[in-house]
Design an enzyme around this catalytic site. Structure first.
Site, PDB file in Angstrom:
ATOM      1  N   HIS A   1      11.497 -21.963   5.727  1.00  0.00           N
ATOM      2  CA  HIS A   1      11.855 -22.498   4.419  1.00  0.00           C
ATOM      3  C   HIS A   1      10.664 -23.220   3.793  1.00  0.00           C
ATOM      4  O   HIS A   1       9.697 -23.570   4.475  1.00  0.00           O
ATOM      5  CB  HIS A   1      13.050 -23.436   4.547  1.00  0.00           C
TER       6      HIS A   1
ATOM      7  N   GLU B   1      10.199 -26.221   2.551  1.00  0.00           N
ATOM      8  CA  GLU B   1       9.884 -27.566   3.022  1.00  0.00           C
ATOM      9  C   GLU B   1       9.120 -27.533   4.343  1.00  0.00           C
ATOM     10  O   GLU B   1       8.164 -28.290   4.551  1.00  0.00           O
ATOM     11  CB  GLU B   1      11.179 -28.374   3.225  1.00  0.00           C
TER      12      GLU B   1
ATOM     13  N   ALA C   1      16.520   0.484 -22.841  1.00  0.00           N
ATOM     14  CA  ALA C   1      15.440   0.854 -23.761  1.00  0.00           C
ATOM     15  C   ALA C   1      16.083   1.596 -24.919  1.00  0.00           C
ATOM     16  O   ALA C   1      16.695   2.647 -24.725  1.00  0.00           O
ATOM     17  CB  ALA C   1      14.410   1.732 -23.064  1.00  0.00           C
TER      18      ALA C   1
ATOM     19  N   SER D   1      15.271  11.757 -24.144  1.00  0.00           N
ATOM     20  CA  SER D   1      15.154  10.297 -24.038  1.00  0.00           C
ATOM     21  C   SER D   1      13.789   9.827 -23.551  1.00  0.00           C
ATOM     22  O   SER D   1      13.564   8.616 -23.450  1.00  0.00           O
ATOM     23  CB  SER D   1      16.233   9.764 -23.090  1.00  0.00           C
TER      24      SER D   1
ATOM     25  N   THR E   1      23.721   9.923 -15.958  1.00  0.00           N
ATOM     26  CA  THR E   1      22.278   9.657 -15.926  1.00  0.00           C
ATOM     27  C   THR E   1      21.604  10.506 -14.854  1.00  0.00           C
ATOM     28  O   THR E   1      20.511  11.048 -15.067  1.00  0.00           O
ATOM     29  CB  THR E   1      22.009   8.163 -15.665  1.00  0.00           C
TER      30      THR E   1
ATOM     31  N   LEU F   1      14.752   6.493  -8.990  1.00  0.00           N
ATOM     32  CA  LEU F   1      15.193   5.092  -8.948  1.00  0.00           C
ATOM     33  C   LEU F   1      14.632   4.319  -7.769  1.00  0.00           C
ATOM     34  O   LEU F   1      15.290   3.440  -7.206  1.00  0.00           O
ATOM     35  CB  LEU F   1      16.729   4.996  -8.948  1.00  0.00           C
TER      36      LEU F   1
ATOM     37  N   GLU G   1      21.247   0.179 -15.255  1.00  0.00           N
ATOM     38  CA  GLU G   1      20.446   0.909 -16.230  1.00  0.00           C
ATOM     39  C   GLU G   1      21.260   1.965 -16.990  1.00  0.00           C
ATOM     40  O   GLU G   1      20.694   2.800 -17.683  1.00  0.00           O
ATOM     41  CB  GLU G   1      19.238   1.551 -15.545  1.00  0.00           C
TER      42      GLU G   1
ATOM     43  N   GLY H   1      24.072   5.039 -18.082  1.00  0.00           N
ATOM     44  CA  GLY H   1      24.052   5.015 -19.544  1.00  0.00           C
ATOM     45  C   GLY H   1      25.159   4.225 -20.210  1.00  0.00           C
ATOM     46  O   GLY H   1      25.735   3.298 -19.642  1.00  0.00           O
TER      47      GLY H   1
ATOM     48  N   SER I   1      31.563  -0.149 -19.463  1.00  0.00           N
ATOM     49  CA  SER I   1      32.560  -0.544 -18.462  1.00  0.00           C
ATOM     50  C   SER I   1      32.269  -1.944 -17.922  1.00  0.00           C
ATOM     51  O   SER I   1      33.195  -2.707 -17.635  1.00  0.00           O
ATOM     52  CB  SER I   1      32.609   0.478 -17.327  1.00  0.00           C
TER      53      SER I   1
END
Length: 385
Positions: A65, A67, A166, A180, A208, A216, A303, A305, A311
């Site tokens: 961590h 600290e 985009a 696209s 998509t 991806l 991302e 569509g 949704s």
């Protein structure tokens, strides 16, 4: 009168110094973005006699961590020092021992934490029991923003959902012939692609996959998952997202009506297929988010569509948007937009956004914002008539 003024002046100076060092701790914390999930990002700064003696941050999940790193860097120069930490130190055993023990053993005199950690196990109370001066709330809102995904995940056990789009100025994500590539500039695309490195997973719909055939994959090697919503298992077996399972897992959410033979073929490829209930012919998004939470996916990038994004809005499950706007008009009544679905019946039902920043990237503009929410229900708040 003079003594009171001096006391007030000392308090102001101390508060300014506290903010200065805490902001450094917050910048350090951000270095762990995309690497520590489902843990929070934490930065730490050690100050002694007004001078910086050591810094630390949480580098990766399961690692030391912040600290602890700062204390170990300072070696034996920590007695009577002040520790600035962007999140309350932990007081429990997990993958590492409690940070409170290390702080107490180091002889630190004062601990300033930006905000409380709901999972800490009472770190501040433990430090106070040991006679250490503590302070909570310095740069608190900034600290909560740094760990916005963690704080939601701990509260609700579902991912923090960021929608990335985009679009043209008129809201189109493709022409009516479904072209696209590319709406935005190369600079904007590079920035958008880098968002994946901050996330635990990316989610798209089957349309998509069929239209764009994206891989991806994240830009850098990291733990990462690719999520596809595909109620009827229409995904082609040669789709690019089904390769490189070593670099990134693929999860497909489908329904009981999916082809059982295709399900087996996908599983043979190493793809993880989860069956959830159907809801109006689509996968049940509530169940998807719950399952992703169980998989410890804390940061989810959506991302699209347009149907998938719609949704998420319908379920009031969008936490943040990154909207890239290209200075062009596409037009066309049949050209897809970035939010489709059924839509709202009345304007009073539309969610409003707090746009926190507008930046120019290349020729395009990036808007970053949050839906206005009610703090207790996490539901969108609608404007009054």
């Amino acid at each position: 009168m003079s003594q009171g003024y001096n006391t007030a002046g000392i308090k102001v100076i101390k508060a300014v110094e506290d903010k200065k060092w805490m902001r450094l701790a917050l910048e350090l914390a951000k270095k762990g973005e995309g690497k520590v999930s489902p843990n929070p990002m934490v930065g730490a700064v050690l100050i002694k006699e007004g001078k910086l003696i050591a810094t630390g941050f949480h580098h990766y999940f399961g690692g030391p961590h912040a600290e602890v790193e700062a204390i170990e860097k300072a070696k034996n120069n920590t007695r009577d020092a002040t520790l600035y930490v962007s999140l309350e130190p932990c007081n429990r055993y997990g993958k590492t021992p409690p940070c409170t023990q290390k702080i107490i053993q180091a002889g630190i005199a004062r601990v300033v934490a930006a905000t409380l950690d709901p999972t800490s196990g009472g770190g501040i109370k433990q430090l106070e029991k040991e006679g250490i001066e503590t302070q909570i709330g310095t740069c608190e809102e900034e600290a909560k923003k740094v760990n916005e995904a963690f704080l939601k995940y701990i509260r609700r056990r579902v991912p923090f959902v960021t929608v990335k789009v985009a679009s043209s100025l008129d809201g189109k994500i493709a022409t009516y012939k479904r072209e696209s590539r590319w709406i935005t500039s190369e600079e904007a695309r590079k920035f958008a692609h880098s968002l994946r490195d901050r996330m635990d997973a990316i989610l798209v719909g089957i349309n998509t996959i069929i239209s764009d055939d994206p891989s991806l994959l994240p830009p850098f090697e990291k733990n990462f998952a690719r999520i596809v919503l595909d109620s009827k298992l229409r995904i082609p077996l040669e789709a690019r997202i089904l390769i490189d399972q070593e670099r990134a897992d693929t999860f497909i959410f489908t329904t009981s009506g999916a082809d059982k033979q295709k399900l087996k073929e996908l599983e043979n490829k190493g793809v993880k297929v989860a069956i959830v209930q159907a809801e109006e012919g689509r996968v049940n998004l509530t169940q998807v988010l719950k399952k992703l939470g169980e998989l410890e996916i804390m940061n989810l990038l959506v991302e699209g569509g347009g149907e998938v994004i719609a949704s998420f809005f319908e379920k009031k499950s969008v936490d943040k948007i990154f909207l890239f706007l290209a200075p062009r008009i596409i037009g066309g009544r049949n050209a897809p937009t970035w939010v489709e679905g059924k839509g709202v019946e009345f304007l009073k039902e539309t969610p409003y956004f707090d746009i926190k920043s507008v930046k120019k990237i290349g020729e395009d503009f990036l808007l970053e914002g949050y839906p206005k929410q009610t703090p207790d229900t996490h539901a969108y708040s609608f404007p009054e008539n």
